[in-house]
Scaffold this motif. Structure first.
Motif, PDB file in Angstrom:
ATOM      1  N   PHE A   1       1.304   5.809  -0.557  1.00 50.21           N
ATOM      2  CA  PHE A   1       2.623   6.212  -0.081  1.00 50.21           C
ATOM      3  C   PHE A   1       2.376   7.506   0.685  1.00 50.21           C
ATOM      4  O   PHE A   1       2.241   8.571   0.092  1.00 50.21           O
ATOM      5  CB  PHE A   1       3.566   6.441  -1.266  1.00 50.21           C
ATOM      6  CG  PHE A   1       4.955   6.857  -0.858  1.00 50.21           C
ATOM      7  CD1 PHE A   1       5.814   5.950  -0.250  1.00 50.21           C
ATOM      8  CD2 PHE A   1       5.399   8.148  -1.061  1.00 50.21           C
ATOM      9  CE1 PHE A   1       7.092   6.336   0.116  1.00 50.21           C
ATOM     10  CE2 PHE A   1       6.676   8.537  -0.691  1.00 50.21           C
ATOM     11  CZ  PHE A   1       7.525   7.627  -0.092  1.00 50.21           C
ATOM     12  N   GLY A   2       2.230   7.383   2.041  1.00 47.78           N
ATOM     13  CA  GLY A   2       1.807   8.546   2.799  1.00 47.78           C
ATOM     14  C   GLY A   2       1.995   8.398   4.290  1.00 47.78           C
ATOM     15  O   GLY A   2       2.916   7.709   4.747  1.00 47.78           O
ATOM     16  N   VAL A   3       1.078   9.039   5.032  1.00 46.24           N
ATOM     17  CA  VAL A   3       1.175   9.102   6.494  1.00 46.24           C
ATOM     18  C   VAL A   3      -0.222   8.899   7.079  1.00 46.24           C
ATOM     19  O   VAL A   3      -1.234   8.940   6.378  1.00 46.24           O
ATOM     20  CB  VAL A   3       1.737  10.463   6.956  1.00 46.24           C
ATOM     21  CG1 VAL A   3       3.151  10.667   6.438  1.00 46.24           C
ATOM     22  CG2 VAL A   3       0.833  11.609   6.494  1.00 46.24           C
ATOM     23  N   ALA A   4      -0.267   8.689   8.421  1.00 46.41           N
ATOM     24  CA  ALA A   4      -1.552   8.554   9.111  1.00 46.41           C
ATOM     25  C   ALA A   4      -2.166   9.929   9.333  1.00 46.41           C
ATOM     26  O   ALA A   4      -1.466  10.928   9.545  1.00 46.41           O
ATOM     27  CB  ALA A   4      -1.365   7.844  10.443  1.00 46.41           C
ATOM     28  N   LEU A   5      -3.521   9.961   9.234  1.00 40.99           N
ATOM     29  CA  LEU A   5      -4.220  11.200   9.557  1.00 40.99           C
ATOM     30  C   LEU A   5      -4.005  11.540  11.037  1.00 40.99           C
ATOM     31  O   LEU A   5      -3.982  10.645  11.905  1.00 40.99           O
ATOM     32  CB  LEU A   5      -5.720  11.049   9.298  1.00 40.99           C
ATOM     33  CG  LEU A   5      -6.186  11.084   7.840  1.00 40.99           C
ATOM     34  CD1 LEU A   5      -7.653  10.686   7.769  1.00 40.99           C
ATOM     35  CD2 LEU A   5      -5.981  12.457   7.238  1.00 40.99           C
TER      36      LEU A   5
ATOM     37  N   THR B   1       7.358  12.110   7.057  1.00 44.04           N
ATOM     38  CA  THR B   1       8.159  11.073   6.402  1.00 44.04           C
ATOM     39  C   THR B   1       7.215  10.001   5.889  1.00 44.04           C
ATOM     40  O   THR B   1       6.795   9.095   6.626  1.00 44.04           O
ATOM     41  CB  THR B   1       9.175  10.450   7.373  1.00 44.04           C
ATOM     42  OG1 THR B   1      10.005  11.480   7.920  1.00 44.04           O
ATOM     43  CG2 THR B   1      10.041   9.420   6.665  1.00 44.04           C
ATOM     44  N   PRO B   2       6.808  10.070   4.622  1.00 43.62           N
ATOM     45  CA  PRO B   2       5.830   9.098   4.107  1.00 43.62           C
ATOM     46  C   PRO B   2       6.462   7.727   3.902  1.00 43.62           C
ATOM     47  O   PRO B   2       7.681   7.589   3.758  1.00 43.62           O
ATOM     48  CB  PRO B   2       5.397   9.715   2.781  1.00 43.62           C
ATOM     49  CG  PRO B   2       6.533  10.576   2.366  1.00 43.62           C
ATOM     50  CD  PRO B   2       7.174  11.081   3.629  1.00 43.62           C
ATOM     51  N   SER B   3       5.614   6.718   3.876  1.00 43.32           N
ATOM     52  CA  SER B   3       6.035   5.343   3.616  1.00 43.32           C
ATOM     53  C   SER B   3       4.858   4.584   3.042  1.00 43.32           C
ATOM     54  O   SER B   3       3.730   5.080   3.021  1.00 43.32           O
ATOM     55  CB  SER B   3       6.527   4.683   4.905  1.00 43.32           C
ATOM     56  OG  SER B   3       5.480   4.635   5.866  1.00 43.32           O
ATOM     57  N   PHE B   4       5.132   3.381   2.556  1.00 40.09           N
ATOM     58  CA  PHE B   4       4.050   2.560   2.030  1.00 40.09           C
ATOM     59  C   PHE B   4       3.245   1.993   3.181  1.00 40.09           C
ATOM     60  O   PHE B   4       3.789   1.411   4.121  1.00 40.09           O
ATOM     61  CB  PHE B   4       4.604   1.424   1.166  1.00 40.09           C
ATOM     62  CG  PHE B   4       5.207   1.914  -0.129  1.00 40.09           C
ATOM     63  CD1 PHE B   4       4.409   2.445  -1.126  1.00 40.09           C
ATOM     64  CD2 PHE B   4       6.573   1.853  -0.342  1.00 40.09           C
ATOM     65  CE1 PHE B   4       4.963   2.908  -2.308  1.00 40.09           C
ATOM     66  CE2 PHE B   4       7.128   2.309  -1.515  1.00 40.09           C
ATOM     67  CZ  PHE B   4       6.317   2.844  -2.505  1.00 40.09           C
ATOM     68  N   LYS B   5       1.916   2.146   3.124  1.00 39.20           N
ATOM     69  CA  LYS B   5       1.045   1.740   4.214  1.00 39.20           C
ATOM     70  C   LYS B   5       0.324   0.439   3.863  1.00 39.20           C
ATOM     71  O   LYS B   5      -0.057   0.209   2.712  1.00 39.20           O
ATOM     72  CB  LYS B   5       0.020   2.838   4.507  1.00 39.20           C
ATOM     73  CG  LYS B   5       0.654   4.177   4.896  1.00 39.20           C
ATOM     74  CD  LYS B   5       1.549   4.038   6.112  1.00 39.20           C
ATOM     75  CE  LYS B   5       2.202   5.355   6.497  1.00 39.20           C
ATOM     76  NZ  LYS B   5       3.117   5.197   7.648  1.00 39.20           N
ATOM     77  N   THR B   6       0.150  -0.407   4.896  1.00 39.42           N
ATOM     78  CA  THR B   6      -0.577  -1.667   4.738  1.00 39.42           C
ATOM     79  C   THR B   6      -1.530  -1.824   5.912  1.00 39.42           C
ATOM     80  O   THR B   6      -1.368  -1.188   6.956  1.00 39.42           O
ATOM     81  CB  THR B   6       0.382  -2.865   4.701  1.00 39.42           C
ATOM     82  OG1 THR B   6       1.112  -2.919   5.942  1.00 39.42           O
ATOM     83  CG2 THR B   6       1.353  -2.744   3.541  1.00 39.42           C
TER      84      THR B   6
END
Length: 686
Positions: free
Chosen positions: A155-159, A193-198
């Motif tokens: 649950f995060g963001v892109a580097l 703004t974090p989100s679930f990453k796939t």
């Protein structure tokens, strides 16, 4: 870049401090502490330690493996699956039990997608150490960075990129503050703004991630045995030596927030209905609705409306207050005590100790007047009513065995329905709200048939008694000398003329109190001693005697239990074996040959028999034996009788009240040896 980093670090250090942020003054407070502050571009390593400059530090930083330090890139970690592994840092935040927030800030550059050492990703910051670990951490995978609870999801963001240093801030909040928006990720001073990453296509050596969701129930700072605050940097607690991440970190700051309850004094308890006792009060209460945030350790009470207080030494209801004065009103207050001190006093409740109510003392029968099938019992009231009004009297005509309500509180009490010529042992007792009082002494009264009225021309009537009869001085029952049966002997304290129209009533009772026989013996004015033969079955008896006439009665006199002996050994051996009644209580008592002397073993056996005779009035049957039925010689019969007699005498000597119901001898059935016949059997007949 170096200048920017230095300014950023200075800004971090300039606001480092330890302070208290109060919440609701009655509920909780927050303590915010900077526990880690390290500039890796200027830090030096001493052995395996890097100094921690935080104001509230608990430990320095420990180096594991061989990360490199220099003035530009700070600490560089080259953990790869094919190269160097096991390069990471550890430290301590302090106990996590009451932590409500952990903020991790650093400046770092990550040169890979996050899977150089493990294709499942790598951890940047994690709670764990020798005590175990929690599942809540900051994680990298597929060029994403964010929060992870060991679900292999982010649950995060892109580097931003893999080539430059950037500042990061992660705010970790435990469950149940599980709204995703409350967790914070900041990059270069901008809140993300974090989100679930796939991922649907593998990034570098990373495995695919599905991003199905963070496990909010595992977002916590304690787990199982872990709560000591150990943390790891640039590796994973699951395998610190194999799960390391790759990159460089220039500085690190960790701030914690601990929320603790503020303990205040308790609210007021509530006093219930107080019960007054003898010099004491029983004070029931309900505990305060709010204990102030700490367990209640004691209660205090005041008997003077709060002027002085005394520890009750208990936390249980009711509180018993002793040492008070009956009839004095006390204003009672209570307060609860916890670690913060004395709580708010309760509202005062007034209560008064009282002398306890008891049953009345015994009334006194002053006189009994005989009538036709009735007795009029005059009495004086008890000298104490027990603290409550007397509501009734009860009478007994059988010496207290049964009682009847008189339904009156005044003297005399008239008892009707009696039998003329029968003596009644009368007792009285008073009744109040506490129950039936003590019984009076017994006084005997005898209803009488009224004399028929003659004609006026007939003979002058015989003068009746003018005073109660003389007192019975003594009574005894003995074996009649030179005669069969027993002799009853009554001695009167005679005074001339006082026995006119009088009689002596004698009641014979067995050891259990059962009435066996009633004798009414007329006496004259000159009678001083009465001797009357009586026929009684041998046994134990109590004899009562009272002198009565129409004016009154003497005091009842009773003997101590009197034993009328059973003639020993009247049963002769016959054609049948003796019938042994009752319950066998012991093995037979054996004697030496040609001897009727009790041995020490025999005496010990008899004492054990006495220990079993516990019921009043129990009867013991004793039987001595000869060698064989119909063939015992006179010498054998005498020896058997003598042995039974010795047993009876020993029993009477060691327990005078025992009732020897039967003592005799009989022959053993069939052919028996003389040795087997040297015995006496005992049985109890209840």
């Amino acid at each position: 870049m170096k200048k920017y980093i230095a300014k950023s670090l200075c800004a971090l250090i300039s606001i480092s401090s330890l302070w208290m942020i109060p919440l609701s003054p009655a509920s909780a407070a927050q303590v915010t502490a900077e526990v880690v502050n390290v500039d890796f571009t200027s830090a030096t390593q001493s052995g395996s330690t890097i100094s921690n400059a935080a104001v509230g530090k608990l430990a320095d930083i420990t180096v594991h493996g061989t990360p490199s330090l220099n003035g530009t890139t700070g600490a560089t970690f080259a953990n790869t699956s094919s190269g160097s592994t096991g390069n990471y840092l550890t430290g301590n935040l302090g106990t996590t039990t009451d932590m409500s927030k952990i903020t991790v800030e650093f400046s770092a550059k990550f040169t890979d997608a996050g899977c150089a050492a493990q294709n499942s990703g790598s951890m940047v910051f994690g709670l764990g150490g020798s005590q175990g670990y929690a599942y809540y951490n900051v994680y990298r995978h597929s060029n994403f960075i964010g929060f992870n609870t060991f679900n292999s999801d982010i649950f995060g963001v892109a580097l931003p990129d893999n080539s430059s240093f950037h500042t990061y801030k992660f705010v970790l909040l435990p469950y149940p503050a599980n709204a995703n928006s409350l967790q914070e990720i900041w990059i270069d001073g901008v809140k993300q703004t974090p989100s679930f990453k796939t991922t649907s296509v593998a990034v570098g050596t990373c495995s695919l991630i599905s991003g199905t969701g963070e496990s909010a129930s595992e977002r916590k700072f304690t787990r199982s045995s872990y709560n000591n605050g150990d943390f790891m940097l640039m590796t994973h607690p699951l395998g610190p030596s194999t799960w390391g991440t790759t990159g460089s970190i220039q500085n690190l700051k960790i701030t914690t927030v601990v929320t603790t309850a503020t303990v205040v004094a308790p609210d007021a308890p509530t006093i219930g209905s107080i019960t007054g006792g003898n010099t004491q009060l029983s004070v029931p209460f309900t505990a305060p609705a709010n204990n102030g945030g700490a367990s209640i350790s004691d209660y205090k009470y005041s008997t003077n409306n709060g002027s002085t207080w005394v520890s009750a030494g208990t936390t249980s209801s009711p509180i018993i207050i002793t040492g008070l004065t009956n009839g004095t009103a006390y204003n009672i207050k209570l307060l609860a005590v916890n670690s913060a001190g004395d709580g708010t006093p309760s509202t005062a409740v007034s209560a008064t100790p009282v002398t306890p109510i008891t049953v009345p003392a015994a009334p006194t029968i002053s006189a009994i007047t005989a009538g036709d099938a009735q007795l009029s019992i005059a009495f004086t009231a008890p000298n104490s009513d027990g603290g409550a009004a007397i509501t009734d009297y009860k009478y007994s005509t059988d010496n207290g065995t049964t009682w009847t309500s008189a339904v009156t509180r005044t003297s005399p009490i008239v008892v009707t329905g009696l039998t003329n010529g029968t003596a009644y042992n009368c007792k009285l007792r008073a009744v109040n709200s506490a129950g039936d009082g003590t019984a009076s002494s017994a006084v005997v009264g005898t209803p009488v048939q009224p004399a028929s009225q003659g004609s006026s021309s007939g003979p002058a009537p015989v003068p009746g008694p003018t005073a109660p009869p003389a007192q019975v001085e003594s009574i005894a029952i003995t074996k009649a000398v030179g005669k069969s049966g027993s002799l009853l002997k009554v001695k009167l304290d005679s005074q001339a003329g006082v026995n006119v129209g009088s009689s002596v009533q004698v009641r014979l009772l067995d050891l259990k109190g059962k009435l066996i026989q009633v004798l009414t013996i007329p006496v004259t004015a000159s009678t001083s001693v009465i001797e009357v033969p009586v026929s009684l079955t041998p046994g134990n008896f109590t004899v009562e005697a009272v002198a009565v006439n129409s004016v009154g009665a003497s005091q009842t006199v009773a003997t101590t239990p009197t034993y009328l002996p059973q003639p020993f050994f009247t049963v002769k051996p016959g054609s049948k074996a003796p019938v042994l009644e009752g319950k066998k209580v012991a093995d037979p008592v054996y004697f030496q040959a040609d001897s009727a002397v009790l041995t020490s073993d025999a005496k010990a056996a008899l004492l054990s028999v006495l220990a079993k005779v516990t019921k009043p009035g129990s009867r013991v049957a004793i039987t001595g034996f000869t060698a064989s039925r119909n063939m015992g010689t006179s010498l054998e019969k005498k020896l058997a009788a003598a042995r039974a007699l010795q047993v009876a005498k020993f029993l009477k000597a060691n327990k005078p009240g025992i009732w020897i119901y039967y003592a005799g001898f009989g022959a053993l059935k069939g052919a028996q040896t003389y040795a087997a016949a040297r015995k006496v059997e005992l049985r109890i007949i209840n």
